[in-house]
Design a protein around this motif. Sequence first.
Motif, PDB file in Angstrom:
ATOM      1  N   LEU A 137       0.826  -1.209   0.000  1.00  0.00           N
ATOM      2  CA  LEU A 137       0.000   0.000   0.000  1.00  0.00           C
ATOM      3  C   LEU A 137       0.860   1.259   0.000  1.00  0.00           C
ATOM      4  O   LEU A 137       0.532   2.246  -0.681  1.00  0.00           O
ATOM      5  CB  LEU A 137      -0.920  -0.010   1.226  1.00  0.00           C
ATOM      6  N   ALA A 138       1.958   1.227   0.757  1.00  0.00           N
ATOM      7  CA  ALA A 138       2.847   2.394   0.783  1.00  0.00           C
ATOM      8  C   ALA A 138       3.474   2.639  -0.594  1.00  0.00           C
ATOM      9  O   ALA A 138       3.572   3.790  -1.053  1.00  0.00           O
ATOM     10  CB  ALA A 138       3.934   2.180   1.834  1.00  0.00           C
TER      11      ALA A 138
ATOM     12  N   MET B  20       1.176   9.318  -5.632  1.00  0.00           N
ATOM     13  CA  MET B  20       1.595  10.671  -5.281  1.00  0.00           C
ATOM     14  C   MET B  20       2.606  11.205  -6.276  1.00  0.00           C
ATOM     15  O   MET B  20       2.573  12.382  -6.663  1.00  0.00           O
ATOM     16  CB  MET B  20       2.182  10.686  -3.865  1.00  0.00           C
ATOM     17  N   GLY B  21       3.520  10.336  -6.725  1.00  0.00           N
ATOM     18  CA  GLY B  21       4.487  10.763  -7.732  1.00  0.00           C
ATOM     19  C   GLY B  21       3.802  11.164  -9.026  1.00  0.00           C
ATOM     20  O   GLY B  21       4.158  12.179  -9.648  1.00  0.00           O
ATOM     21  N   GLN B  22       2.801  10.352  -9.447  1.00  0.00           N
ATOM     22  CA  GLN B  22       2.055  10.704 -10.656  1.00  0.00           C
ATOM     23  C   GLN B  22       1.342  12.043 -10.487  1.00  0.00           C
ATOM     24  O   GLN B  22       1.343  12.883 -11.403  1.00  0.00           O
ATOM     25  CB  GLN B  22       1.031   9.610 -10.973  1.00  0.00           C
ATOM     26  N   ARG B  23       0.737  12.226  -9.318  1.00  0.00           N
ATOM     27  CA  ARG B  23       0.009  13.477  -9.077  1.00  0.00           C
ATOM     28  C   ARG B  23       0.964  14.672  -9.082  1.00  0.00           C
ATOM     29  O   ARG B  23       0.661  15.728  -9.679  1.00  0.00           O
ATOM     30  CB  ARG B  23      -0.711  13.383  -7.720  1.00  0.00           C
ATOM     31  N   LEU B  24       2.107  14.543  -8.452  1.00  0.00           N
ATOM     32  CA  LEU B  24       3.072  15.632  -8.411  1.00  0.00           C
ATOM     33  C   LEU B  24       3.631  15.933  -9.806  1.00  0.00           C
ATOM     34  O   LEU B  24       3.843  17.090 -10.170  1.00  0.00           O
ATOM     35  CB  LEU B  24       4.207  15.285  -7.447  1.00  0.00           C
ATOM     36  N   ASP B  25       3.857  14.862 -10.596  1.00  0.00           N
ATOM     37  CA  ASP B  25       4.350  15.089 -11.958  1.00  0.00           C
ATOM     38  C   ASP B  25       3.320  15.855 -12.780  1.00  0.00           C
ATOM     39  O   ASP B  25       3.662  16.782 -13.542  1.00  0.00           O
ATOM     40  CB  ASP B  25       4.656  13.747 -12.629  1.00  0.00           C
ATOM     41  N   GLY B  26       2.049  15.484 -12.651  1.00  0.00           N
ATOM     42  CA  GLY B  26       0.996  16.195 -13.378  1.00  0.00           C
ATOM     43  C   GLY B  26       0.903  17.658 -12.978  1.00  0.00           C
ATOM     44  O   GLY B  26       0.766  18.555 -13.826  1.00  0.00           O
ATOM     45  N   GLN B  27       0.980  17.901 -11.663  1.00  0.00           N
ATOM     46  CA  GLN B  27       0.924  19.285 -11.193  1.00  0.00           C
ATOM     47  C   GLN B  27       2.150  20.081 -11.651  1.00  0.00           C
ATOM     48  O   GLN B  27       2.051  21.279 -11.965  1.00  0.00           O
ATOM     49  CB  GLN B  27       0.813  19.308  -9.659  1.00  0.00           C
ATOM     50  N   ALA B  28       3.296  19.414 -11.705  1.00  0.00           N
ATOM     51  CA  ALA B  28       4.512  20.103 -12.174  1.00  0.00           C
ATOM     52  C   ALA B  28       4.373  20.496 -13.643  1.00  0.00           C
ATOM     53  O   ALA B  28       4.764  21.602 -14.054  1.00  0.00           O
ATOM     54  CB  ALA B  28       5.730  19.200 -11.967  1.00  0.00           C
ATOM     55  N   GLN B  29       3.805  19.589 -14.457  1.00  0.00           N
ATOM     56  CA  GLN B  29       3.592  19.926 -15.870  1.00  0.00           C
ATOM     57  C   GLN B  29       2.616  21.086 -16.018  1.00  0.00           C
ATOM     58  O   GLN B  29       2.819  21.998 -16.845  1.00  0.00           O
ATOM     59  CB  GLN B  29       3.074  18.699 -16.619  1.00  0.00           C
ATOM     60  N   ARG B  30       1.580  21.071 -15.225  1.00  0.00           N
ATOM     61  CA  ARG B  30       0.610  22.170 -15.285  1.00  0.00           C
ATOM     62  C   ARG B  30       1.271  23.487 -14.874  1.00  0.00           C
ATOM     63  O   ARG B  30       1.033  24.546 -15.477  1.00  0.00           O
ATOM     64  CB  ARG B  30      -0.567  21.855 -14.368  1.00  0.00           C
ATOM     65  N   LEU B  31       2.108  23.425 -13.839  1.00  0.00           N
ATOM     66  CA  LEU B  31       2.806  24.630 -13.392  1.00  0.00           C
ATOM     67  C   LEU B  31       3.746  25.157 -14.482  1.00  0.00           C
ATOM     68  O   LEU B  31       3.848  26.375 -14.699  1.00  0.00           O
ATOM     69  CB  LEU B  31       3.586  24.318 -12.113  1.00  0.00           C
ATOM     70  N   ASP B  32       4.412  24.239 -15.201  1.00  0.00           N
ATOM     71  CA  ASP B  32       5.291  24.664 -16.287  1.00  0.00           C
ATOM     72  C   ASP B  32       4.501  25.360 -17.388  1.00  0.00           C
ATOM     73  O   ASP B  32       4.950  26.379 -17.949  1.00  0.00           O
ATOM     74  CB  ASP B  32       6.030  23.449 -16.853  1.00  0.00           C
ATOM     75  N   GLN B  33       3.324  24.820 -17.707  1.00  0.00           N
ATOM     76  CA  GLN B  33       2.502  25.441 -18.739  1.00  0.00           C
ATOM     77  C   GLN B  33       2.063  26.846 -18.329  1.00  0.00           C
ATOM     78  O   GLN B  33       2.088  27.793 -19.127  1.00  0.00           O
ATOM     79  CB  GLN B  33       1.284  24.567 -19.039  1.00  0.00           C
ATOM     80  N   ILE B  34       1.652  26.992 -17.074  1.00  0.00           N
ATOM     81  CA  ILE B  34       1.228  28.312 -16.589  1.00  0.00           C
ATOM     82  C   ILE B  34       2.404  29.282 -16.603  1.00  0.00           C
ATOM     83  O   ILE B  34       2.285  30.454 -17.011  1.00  0.00           O
ATOM     84  CB  ILE B  34       0.635  28.185 -15.182  1.00  0.00           C
TER      85      ILE B  34
END
Length: 455
Positions: free
Chosen positions: A289-290, A297-311
Motif C-alpha cells: 500500500l505504501a 503521489m508521484g504521478q500526481r506531483l508530476d501532473g501538477q509540475a507539468q501544469r505549473l510549467d505550462q502556466i
Amino acid sequence: MNRWGEPAERPLARVWGVSALVQAIGDSLATRFAGCVVRGEISGFTRAASGHGYFTLKDERGQASLRCAMFRRALSQVDFQPAEGMLVEARGNLAVYEARGELQLVVEGLQRAGAGALYEQFLRLKAKLEAEGLFDVARKRPIPGYPRRIGVVTSLAAAALHDVLTALARRVPHVEVVVSPAAVQGAEAPAQLVQALAALTLVHLGGTPLDAIIVCRGGGSMEDLWSFNDERVVRAVVGCPVPVISGVGHETDVTLVDFAADLRAPTPTAAAEMVARDRGDALAQLDALAQHLSHRMGQRLDGQAQRLDQIAFRLTRPSQLLGQHGQRLHMAEHRMLAACQRRVQGAGQTLPVLQARLMRATASQLAQAQARLEARGDRLEALSPQRVLERGYAWLADAGGHAITGVAQVQPGQAVSATLADGLLQLRVTDAEARGETAAAVAPGGAGTSISPAS
C-alpha cells in the motif's frame, strides 16, 4: 525314518497345494468368523481409482494389526470420512487374500467406535438446538481481522494450548492472550467450560475487552469430545458476547460447539491462525500500500509540475496573452453593438403600434373609471346624513354628545340637543315613555333654552 526325518511308523501328512491350502484356510475363516465386528484405529487409509477403500486396523496399543478392504458400494454408505487414527468398529467377513496369502477383513459396514447410542443422542440434541435457531448462519458474527486481545478456553495441560500459544506468538506476538482454564474431558468438563466462558465474559465486560475467544482441545474419540456436545456448553457459546472460534479435535471431528461457534477451525492451531493474521503478511500488505501510495503521489506531483510549467510559460509572454484577450474583447464588443442595433430597430417598429394600443386602452379605462366614480358619488349623496335631516328627521344627543336612540337613555328633566337640517335645538325632557305608551313631551328648556341656527 521317512524323508522328513520323522519315524517311519508315522503316516505321511497330506501334501497341499498352495492355492488349495489358502482356499481351505479362507473357507475355515469365513465359516467361523462370518459377520464379525472388529474395533481398532484406522491406519493408512487409501481410496483407489475404482472407489474401493483399503486400510489397516490397529489395536489401541499398537500390538497387532489387520489389513482391511472395503468395496465401493459399502464405502459409499459410510457417513463420515475415515481418517488416520480414527477409532472405528468394522463389520465384515474374515478372509484370505489368495494372491499374497494375507489375512484380511472384507468390511461391509463401518462406524465410529461408540457412535451407536452417543451418535443418536448427538443427532437428537442437534435437531433440537437447530430448531431453536442456535445454529443459524444469520447470527454468526465476523471475526476481527486485527485483534488486540484473544481469550482461550482449554485445559492448561492440553497440547492444544501449547499449539495455540505457539501459533499466536509466531504470527502476532503483540496480541495479548487471556487463558481461562477448564477441563476438556470427563464428567466435570461441561460445567468448567461454561464457567471458563463466563469468566472471560466478565473480563470483557469489566473494561478489558476481548476481540475473540478460542475454545479448543486436541482430537479424540466421540466419548473424548462429548463435553463439547453438552447442551450447557453450546448455549454458553451462543450467549457469549464475544465472537467464538471452535478448534475442537481434528479436521474430521464434528461437535455441536462447531455449529454454535461463529467460526469453526479444523484444529486448534488452525483456530489460532484464522483469528490472528500473520504479522508478516500484514506488513507486506502495508508495504504494498505504501508503494502504491508513493507511486500515485508521484504521478500526481508530476501532473501538477507539468501544469505549473505550462502556466509559467504563458506568464513569460504577457503581451501575447493580453493581445489575445484584447481580440476576444473587441469581437465581443462588436457582437454586442450589432445585437443592440437589431433590438433598437425592432423596438422602433413595434413602438407606434404599442403607443396606439396604449392610448386606446387608457381612454377606455378612464371612461369606465369616470362612470364608476359618478355612480358611487350618487350613492354616497343619497346616503348623506344631511339629506336625511332635510326629509324632516332630527339627530338627538345627550349633554356628552352621545347619540340617543331609545327612551331608556333619557330621564325627565334631562337636557338634550336636536340637530336639524338647518340648525341645532337645545331641549329638556319632560317625560319619557316607550313606544305604545303616551308620547314623550319634550319642551324647550325653560330659562336659557334657545334655538340656535345651524352651523
